[in-house]
Design an enzyme around this catalytic site. Structure first.
Site, PDB file in Angstrom:
ATOM      1  CD  GLU A  53     -43.207  -8.678  99.835  1.00  0.00           C
ATOM      2  OE1 GLU A  53     -42.250  -8.866  99.694  1.00  0.00           O
ATOM      3  OE2 GLU A  53     -43.859  -8.685 100.931  1.00  0.00           O
ATOM      4  CE  LYS A  55     -47.137  -9.840 103.085  1.00  0.00           C
ATOM      5  NZ  LYS A  55     -46.300  -9.378 104.295  1.00  0.00           N
ATOM      6  CE  LYS A 115     -40.612 -11.570 101.397  1.00  0.00           C
ATOM      7  NZ  LYS A 115     -41.302 -10.606 102.117  1.00  0.00           N
ATOM      8  CD  GLU A 164     -36.637 -13.699 104.966  1.00  0.00           C
ATOM      9  OE1 GLU A 164     -37.228 -12.971 103.921  1.00  0.00           O
ATOM     10  OE2 GLU A 164     -37.392 -14.590 105.603  1.00  0.00           O
ATOM     11  CG  ASN A 185     -38.516 -11.394 107.772  1.00  0.00           C
ATOM     12  OD1 ASN A 185     -39.312 -10.463 108.324  1.00  0.00           O
ATOM     13  ND2 ASN A 185     -39.038 -12.255 106.844  1.00  0.00           N
ATOM     14  CD  GLU A 215     -36.081 -10.016 103.969  1.00  0.00           C
ATOM     15  OE1 GLU A 215     -37.132 -10.597 103.960  1.00  0.00           O
ATOM     16  OE2 GLU A 215     -34.826 -10.337 104.119  1.00  0.00           O
ATOM     17  CB  SER A 216     -40.826  -8.093 108.596  1.00  0.00           C
ATOM     18  OG  SER A 216     -41.078  -8.999 107.684  1.00  0.00           O
TER      19      SER A 216
END
Length: 258
Positions: A53, A55, A115, A164, A185, A215-216
């Site tokens: 990503e 970010k 995103k 998601e 997530n 995710e995360s």
């Protein structure tokens, strides 16, 4: 927090619409070269796939990295072995833009994910017009009729929806759509609390044949190994890649997910 982020993203899209009409953005979207096949790029393999990503910041962590050249960052991700690139385009709290996405799309051969907090058809068309191959749809931010409408539009434009989720009920809603790419997530976007074990609790609800994305909550190779052991086909990683050496970090993470 999620409601505020979504409302802000929609408000910003409406501001852009004043200078770029729906008809114009639709023309630009249809004129784009065909979207890349994200499902093929992210298909289950002998080792984990990584969505890397771009970010700059987040509401929970503040500023992360300046990233003056998103295209260069994306090329490093491709060199490091990423299977797709995620670009944060939300401008208020994540300091991203559609220009970032367009720059990344022109720099790499990998599929590129927009995103953002998508809640209108205009935003989906913007994504394709900027060259997105995938679009994030957050179940918690959308009622089921709107989620289904946006999902169908993403597909109609040749892109892949990454749907998601954050709960069993949301996974079931994603499955109802027939989603082929389902993310879980670990960060609750209402409270921003993290639960790295959430993916493992929900993975069995994801339909067989769907690509499973964690995710995360990924900062160390052990986090990737944890998700892989729980059944993740793909892990989406942002903070750890923008705050460290992306190529070396990707190599380490990919080894952990073998």
């Amino acid at each position: 927090m999620l409601a505020d982020l979504t409302a802000g993203a929609v408000e910003d899209a409406e501001s852009r619409r004043l200078s770029r009409s729906l008809a114009q953005v639709e023309r630009d979207a249809l004129a784009q070269s065909p979207a890349r096949d994200a499902l093929a790029a992210l298909a289950p393999a002998d080792r984990v796939r990584i969505i890397a990503e771009v970010k700059r910041a987040s509401p929970s962590r503040g500023d992360l990295a300046a990233i003056p050249d998103p295209a260069r960052q994306a090329r490093l991700y491709e060199e490091g072995g990423a299977s797709a690139i995620s670009v944060l385009t939300e401008q208020r709290r994540f300091k991203g833009s559609l220009d970032d996405l367009a720059a990344v799309r022109g720099a790499v051969s990998l599929p590129v994910l927009r995103k953002d907090f998508i809640a209108t058809p205009y935003q989906v068309l913007e994504a394709r017009a900027a060259g997105a191959d995938l679009v994030l749809l957050i179940v918690a931010a959308l009622d089921q009729p709107l989620l289904a409408e946006l999902y169908a539009l993403v597909r109609e434009l040749g892109m892949t929806p990454l749907v998601e989720t954050h709960s069993a009920e949301e996974v079931d809603r994603a499955a109802e759509l027939g989603a082929e790419l389902i993310g879980v997530n670990a960060r609750d976007l209402s409270t921003f609390e993290l639960d790295r074990d959430l993916f493992g609790r929900l993975v069995d609800r994801i339909p067989a044949g769907a690509v499973k994305v964690a995710e995360s909550a990924v900062l160390q190779p052990e986090d990737v190994a944890h998700y892989r052991a729980a059944g993740a086909d793909v892990v989406l990683i942002g903070e750890a890649l923008v705050t460290g050496g992306p190529v070396a970090t990707l190599h380490t993470f990919l080894e952990a997910g073998s």
